[in-house]
Design a protein around this motif. Sequence first.
Motif, PDB file in Angstrom:
ATOM      1  N   GLY A  21      58.246 -32.321  29.691  1.00 43.29           N
ATOM      2  CA  GLY A  21      57.200 -32.914  30.550  1.00 43.29           C
ATOM      3  C   GLY A  21      56.811 -31.964  31.660  1.00 43.29           C
ATOM      4  N   THR A  22      56.377 -32.505  32.760  1.00 39.24           N
ATOM      5  CA  THR A  22      55.964 -31.653  33.872  1.00 39.24           C
ATOM      6  C   THR A  22      56.045 -32.416  35.192  1.00 39.24           C
ATOM      7  OG1 THR A  22      54.159 -30.285  34.756  1.00 39.24           O
ATOM      8  CG2 THR A  22      53.497 -32.282  33.595  1.00 39.24           C
ATOM      9  N   PRO A  59      57.000 -25.630  34.700  1.00 40.28           N
ATOM     10  CA  PRO A  59      56.357 -26.920  34.980  1.00 40.28           C
ATOM     11  C   PRO A  59      57.153 -27.859  35.879  1.00 40.28           C
ATOM     12  CG  PRO A  59      57.398 -26.981  32.826  1.00 40.28           C
ATOM     13  CD  PRO A  59      57.687 -25.618  33.398  1.00 40.28           C
ATOM     14  N   VAL A  72      51.436 -27.654  31.737  1.00 37.38           N
ATOM     15  CA  VAL A  72      52.166 -28.117  30.549  1.00 37.38           C
ATOM     16  C   VAL A  72      52.335 -26.904  29.637  1.00 37.38           C
ATOM     17  CG1 VAL A  72      52.128 -29.673  28.560  1.00 37.38           C
ATOM     18  CG2 VAL A  72      51.083 -30.402  30.724  1.00 37.38           C
ATOM     19  N   ALA A 126      51.116 -34.192  29.033  1.00 39.07           N
ATOM     20  CA  ALA A 126      52.391 -33.821  28.407  1.00 39.07           C
ATOM     21  C   ALA A 126      52.891 -34.967  27.532  1.00 39.07           C
ATOM     22  CB  ALA A 126      53.419 -33.482  29.492  1.00 39.07           C
ATOM     23  N   ARG A 169      49.934 -22.215  27.518  1.00 41.11           N
ATOM     24  CA  ARG A 169      50.088 -22.829  28.841  1.00 41.11           C
ATOM     25  C   ARG A 169      48.802 -23.585  29.149  1.00 41.11           C
ATOM     26  NH1 ARG A 169      50.219 -19.123  34.243  1.00 41.11           N
ATOM     27  NH2 ARG A 169      48.100 -18.858  33.512  1.00 41.11           N
ATOM     28  N   ALA A 198      48.435 -34.173  34.405  1.00 37.09           N
ATOM     29  CA  ALA A 198      49.313 -33.258  33.648  1.00 37.09           C
ATOM     30  C   ALA A 198      50.465 -34.034  33.025  1.00 37.09           C
ATOM     31  CB  ALA A 198      49.827 -32.158  34.568  1.00 37.09           C
ATOM     32  N   ARG A 199      51.000 -34.979  33.783  1.00 41.71           N
ATOM     33  CA  ARG A 199      52.115 -35.777  33.257  1.00 41.71           C
ATOM     34  C   ARG A 199      51.650 -36.570  32.026  1.00 41.71           C
ATOM     35  NH1 ARG A 199      53.822 -38.978  38.047  1.00 41.71           N
ATOM     36  NH2 ARG A 199      54.155 -36.948  38.976  1.00 41.71           N
ATOM     37  N   VAL A 248      56.988 -30.000  23.959  1.00 48.10           N
ATOM     38  CA  VAL A 248      56.601 -29.743  25.345  1.00 48.10           C
ATOM     39  C   VAL A 248      57.830 -29.179  26.057  1.00 48.10           C
ATOM     40  CG1 VAL A 248      55.805 -30.827  27.487  1.00 48.10           C
ATOM     41  CG2 VAL A 248      54.967 -31.672  25.266  1.00 48.10           C
TER      42      VAL A 248
END
Length: 453
Positions: free
Chosen positions: A314-315, A171, A320, A300, A364, A296-297, A310
């Motif tokens: 995070g990502t 990620p 994630v 997460a 995932r 995505a953030r 996670v």
Amino acid sequence: MRREDPELAGLLDAEVHHQNNTLAMVASASTADPSVLAAAGSALANVTAEGYPGARYHPGAVNFDEVERLAVGRAKKLFAARYANVQPHSCSSANLAVLSALMAPGGTLLGLGLDSGGHLTHGSPASVTGRHYRAVAYGLDAAGRIDYDQVADLAARHRPTVLIAGASAYPRTLDFARFRAIADSVGAYLLADISHIAGLVAAGEHPSPVDHAHLTTTSTYKQLGGPRGGLILSGRDHRAPGPDGHTPLFRLMQRAVFPQNQGTPAPAAIAAKARAFALAAEPAFARTAHRTVTGARALAAELGRLGYRVLTGGTDNHMVLLDLRDTGVTGVVAERALEACGILVNRNRIPDDTRPPLVTSGIRLGCNILAQRGLGPEHMARCAALLHDVLTATTPLNETEFRIDPQQRARLRDRVHALCARHPLPYAAAVQAGAGRRAGAGRPDALWTGVDL
Ligand code: DSN
């Protein structure tokens, strides 16, 4: 087809309904625009023409030559590349072409290990890349990030011919400049496989590898929203010498794809790639890519707040990864329970996973399709709550089986359907908007190829 083959027509209808009514969060997936589907299902599929534009081994490529030139030109423009080959049937084929062009069997390659998030074709023993080459794997540090010091150390010890930068389940941002410095320190070629992040690269949401790597490969159906297929790119090194010391890389790649690794190209798929590359250059694509990353953030962060582990905390991209070992459910149970409620994610091994690949201890998640549906950071609390509510309603019976109360399951499915209905897939929304304008528009089969649009 509806008259002559209702069985197949019914399945195609069902697939449209299924896609529109499930919340797909499979990180490698996206949905293609109807015009991409139309190109992929076009009459170019009837053309057989080996070779390259202007140098075919069959007659009849008069339009196909132009289509392939268009696809190559658009790919180069989209990625600011100086060379593009649009013929690979997949990124796996593209990777095999690159590796076979640069190394004889027995040569050494250094790639991210499968259990650390690498891809099969990066040297896994399950792939011919792990059998034909001496594959060495680098891994992750204690924080779950690529251990660049280890990459440098393994490169110095094993002197690989090819170093691969790329991942299927990672990620975080890839530091292509650092990979290149390591490759240069041992005289290796750098191959960047950007299959998962090609859309973010095209939209400027992730640094581009094209002028760092000698060669860059990608799938075209993931974030690029194109057809099943692959693409090879090269930037400033496209004329760098191959292993024989003089043949330029771009020439080696032309031969490596055809005739060394593939025969006839897929002309309709190449037309669909041309269409997808044009769409990916539009501002709407960049807006979706930004929504993907910010979504995505936020996802997460929400999942972290709900108590999930996670990976990496995070990502930076669309993906994630969750470590489910604390939750009592395995990856496969989570995948199946979520699917039973209309949410698609895939089980995934996590670093140091002791469970086999068909079971796993992680999942995932990806935000490509959520963003295409218009779901961004402001919707992620709701998506995370749905995921959490399904997982907490799931009673594992063993490592692969589970139970959810049927009434609870029906309520969860209703919530997923409601969210899907409020945020339809863009191609479904486009067809629905066309309903009434023309006989047949608005019917689900208009979506099979998009031709009714
Ligand atoms: N490489 C597989 C994935 O990441 O899901 C399929 O493209």
